[in-house]
Design a protein around this motif. Structure first.
Motif, PDB file in Angstrom:
ATOM      1  N   GLU A 201      -3.300   1.040   9.179  1.00  6.25           N
ATOM      2  CA  GLU A 201      -3.840  -0.254   8.743  1.00  6.25           C
ATOM      3  C   GLU A 201      -2.685  -1.128   8.275  1.00  6.25           C
ATOM      4  OE1 GLU A 201      -6.668   0.463   5.757  1.00  6.25           O
ATOM      5  OE2 GLU A 201      -8.049   1.576   7.048  1.00  6.25           O
ATOM      6  N   VAL A 202      -2.119  -1.877   9.183  1.00  3.76           N
ATOM      7  CA  VAL A 202      -0.989  -2.748   8.884  1.00  3.76           C
ATOM      8  C   VAL A 202      -1.410  -4.187   9.104  1.00  3.76           C
ATOM      9  CG1 VAL A 202       1.395  -3.342   9.472  1.00  3.76           C
ATOM     10  CG2 VAL A 202       0.618  -0.967   9.595  1.00  3.76           C
ATOM     11  N   THR A 203      -1.223  -4.975   8.092  1.00  2.00           N
ATOM     12  CA  THR A 203      -1.597  -6.386   8.196  1.00  2.00           C
ATOM     13  C   THR A 203      -0.427  -7.209   8.703  1.00  2.00           C
ATOM     14  OG1 THR A 203      -0.948  -6.800   5.926  1.00  2.00           O
ATOM     15  CG2 THR A 203      -3.212  -6.093   6.284  1.00  2.00           C
ATOM     16  N   GLU A 204      -0.653  -8.444   9.010  1.00  2.00           N
ATOM     17  CA  GLU A 204       0.394  -9.336   9.476  1.00  2.00           C
ATOM     18  C   GLU A 204       1.464  -9.519   8.411  1.00  2.00           C
ATOM     19  OE1 GLU A 204      -1.343 -12.930  10.703  1.00  2.00           O
ATOM     20  OE2 GLU A 204      -2.430 -12.065  12.415  1.00  2.00           O
ATOM     21  N   GLU A 205       1.031  -9.566   7.181  1.00  4.36           N
ATOM     22  CA  GLU A 205       1.995  -9.727   6.089  1.00  4.36           C
ATOM     23  C   GLU A 205       2.931  -8.514   6.017  1.00  4.36           C
ATOM     24  OE1 GLU A 205       2.060 -10.553   1.254  1.00  4.36           O
ATOM     25  OE2 GLU A 205       0.160 -10.333   2.361  1.00  4.36           O
ATOM     26  N   ASP A 206       2.360  -7.295   6.188  1.00  2.74           N
ATOM     27  CA  ASP A 206       3.182  -6.095   6.161  1.00  2.74           C
ATOM     28  C   ASP A 206       4.180  -6.088   7.326  1.00  2.74           C
ATOM     29  OD1 ASP A 206       1.819  -5.313   3.946  1.00  2.74           O
ATOM     30  OD2 ASP A 206       0.384  -4.063   5.062  1.00  2.74           O
ATOM     31  N   GLU A 207       3.738  -6.517   8.507  1.00  6.44           N
ATOM     32  CA  GLU A 207       4.636  -6.574   9.654  1.00  6.44           C
ATOM     33  C   GLU A 207       5.799  -7.532   9.389  1.00  6.44           C
ATOM     34  OE1 GLU A 207       2.341  -7.579  13.008  1.00  6.44           O
ATOM     35  OE2 GLU A 207       1.358  -5.603  13.185  1.00  6.44           O
ATOM     36  N   TYR A 208       5.487  -8.658   8.772  1.00  2.71           N
ATOM     37  CA  TYR A 208       6.526  -9.644   8.487  1.00  2.71           C
ATOM     38  C   TYR A 208       7.551  -9.085   7.496  1.00  2.71           C
ATOM     39  CZ  TYR A 208       8.702 -13.972   6.877  1.00  2.71           C
ATOM     40  OH  TYR A 208       9.607 -14.919   6.523  1.00  2.71           O
ATOM     41  N   VAL A 209       7.070  -8.399   6.464  1.00  2.82           N
ATOM     42  CA  VAL A 209       7.963  -7.796   5.466  1.00  2.82           C
ATOM     43  C   VAL A 209       8.841  -6.741   6.119  1.00  2.82           C
ATOM     44  CG1 VAL A 209       8.040  -6.397   3.357  1.00  2.82           C
ATOM     45  CG2 VAL A 209       6.410  -8.296   3.541  1.00  2.82           C
ATOM     46  N   ARG A 214      14.144  -4.897   8.320  1.00  2.00           N
ATOM     47  CA  ARG A 214      14.971  -4.434   9.438  1.00  2.00           C
ATOM     48  C   ARG A 214      16.143  -5.369   9.681  1.00  2.00           C
ATOM     49  NH1 ARG A 214       9.867  -3.197  11.783  1.00  2.00           N
ATOM     50  NH2 ARG A 214       9.976  -5.129  13.011  1.00  2.00           N
ATOM     51  N   ASN A 215      15.874  -6.682   9.624  1.00  2.50           N
ATOM     52  CA  ASN A 215      16.955  -7.649   9.811  1.00  2.50           C
ATOM     53  C   ASN A 215      17.998  -7.514   8.711  1.00  2.50           C
ATOM     54  OD1 ASN A 215      15.816  -8.666  12.113  1.00  2.50           O
ATOM     55  ND2 ASN A 215      14.819 -10.412  11.099  1.00  2.50           N
ATOM     56  N   THR A 216      17.520  -7.305   7.491  1.00  2.00           N
ATOM     57  CA  THR A 216      18.460  -7.161   6.366  1.00  2.00           C
ATOM     58  C   THR A 216      19.332  -5.914   6.544  1.00  2.00           C
ATOM     59  OG1 THR A 216      16.865  -8.238   4.916  1.00  2.00           O
ATOM     60  CG2 THR A 216      18.633  -7.006   3.872  1.00  2.00           C
ATOM     61  N   MET A 217      18.700  -4.819   6.973  1.00  3.19           N
ATOM     62  CA  MET A 217      19.458  -3.586   7.186  1.00  3.19           C
ATOM     63  C   MET A 217      20.486  -3.755   8.296  1.00  3.19           C
ATOM     64  SD  MET A 217      18.504  -1.384   4.971  1.00  3.19           S
ATOM     65  CE  MET A 217      19.155   0.126   5.690  1.00  3.19           C
ATOM     66  N   LYS A 221      24.465  -3.378   7.869  1.00  2.00           N
ATOM     67  CA  LYS A 221      25.182  -2.406   8.697  1.00  2.00           C
ATOM     68  C   LYS A 221      26.334  -3.066   9.452  1.00  2.00           C
ATOM     69  CE  LYS A 221      24.292   1.294  11.999  1.00  2.00           C
ATOM     70  NZ  LYS A 221      23.256   1.971  12.825  1.00  2.00           N
ATOM     71  N   LYS A 222      26.083  -4.275   9.958  1.00  2.00           N
ATOM     72  CA  LYS A 222      27.123  -5.010  10.675  1.00  2.00           C
ATOM     73  C   LYS A 222      28.263  -5.369   9.743  1.00  2.00           C
ATOM     74  CE  LYS A 222      27.813  -9.033  13.616  1.00  2.00           C
ATOM     75  NZ  LYS A 222      27.196 -10.224  14.234  1.00  2.00           N
ATOM     76  N   LEU A 223      27.913  -5.812   8.540  1.00  2.98           N
ATOM     77  CA  LEU A 223      28.944  -6.175   7.557  1.00  2.98           C
ATOM     78  C   LEU A 223      29.787  -4.948   7.184  1.00  2.98           C
ATOM     79  CD1 LEU A 223      30.181  -8.283   5.685  1.00  2.98           C
ATOM     80  CD2 LEU A 223      28.395  -7.733   4.010  1.00  2.98           C
TER      81      LEU A 223
END
Length: 254
Positions: A201-209, A214-217, A221-223
């Motif tokens: 049960e994943v909501t749109e808000e959870d997907e966005y978070v 993932r982008n932050t990680m 990692k790149k840095l």
């Protein structure tokens, strides 16, 4: 002589006719009129005034009389139950015994009576008859149809207050309790749903978070890789003339 008799006979006949006309034809000045309501209604146990008014060309005297009679709905001959002549003679036996009061005033042309504690057997026609000699002609009687119905039970304010106290107030309290219980149950169910929600049960808000994480990680990692490469280059140039390490240079962890 015979001729004289013939002339007298028509004159005598005319006088006799005039005398009969004066004696037996009612005079418009010697009449009485009686009036009363056509219908009256009363509830069982109430008192009702049987109104009777009369007009007479002669002043009421001690010879004036009033009679009240009753006839049931089934029909039959009227039964006189009240008589007035100088004074009222109230019924002592029968259906109306002890239940009649004289309300009349001959001087005002009133011959009314009051019937006390009416019952359903009082339904019928009441007749008022007035005589005031020499006024004996005209309309000396009048009729009133009385209808007695069962008494409707009246609701008092105290009865309404008792009903409110024993029925409506407890019902309102029970209703409020049920509403409060339903509200608490819904709130508890919502809390449990948030605490034990299935991974599916994943909501749109959870997907966005999750996407932001993932982008932050990836950025971190790149840095990290950039910093490690920079350090490696500096160490490489600074240690170029140094003897090589036996184990070799460690591979980057990026």
């Amino acid at each position: 002589m015979a001729g004289l008799r013939q002339r007298i006979t028509p004159a005598v006949n005319a006088i006799l006719r005039l005398w009969l006309l004066v004696c037996f034809v009612p005079s418009p000045l010697s009449s009485i009129t009686v009036s009363s309501p056509a219908e009256l209604h009363a509830s069982k146990g109430e008192s009702v005034i049987l109104s009777c008014m009369f007009t007479s060309t002669s002043r009421p005297t001690s010879r004036m009389s009033v009679d009240w009679s009753y006839r049931p709905p089934s029909g039959g001959a009227p039964q006189t139950f009240f008589h007035f002549s100088s004074k009222a003679f109230l019924p002592t036996v029968g259906q109306f015994s002890g239940r009649v009061r004289w309300q009349g005033s001959p001087a005002r042309g009133e011959a009314s009576i009051t019937l006390l504690n009416t019952t359903l057997t009082d339904n019928g026609t009441f007749t008022c008859a007035v005589r005031n000699p020499p006024d004996v002609h005209g309309s000396p009687t009048s009729h009133t149809v009385l209808t007695v119905t069962p008494k409707v039970a009246s609701v008092r304010f105290t009865d309404v207050a008792v009903l409110l106290g024993f029925i409506l107030i407890p019902s309102a309290l029970v209703t409020l309790g049920l509403i409060a219980r339903m509200f608490c149950s819904q709130k508890e169910h919502s809390r449990q749903s948030k605490a034990y929600r299935s991974p599916i049960e994943v909501t749109e808000e959870d997907e966005y978070v999750a996407w932001q994480m993932r982008n932050t990680m990836k950025k971190k990692k790149k840095l990290c890789c950039d910093l490690d490469l920079a350090d490696s280059e500096e160490e490489y140039y600074s240690q170029k003339n140094r003897p090589p390490v036996e184990d070799g240079i460690a591979e980057s962890q990026c």
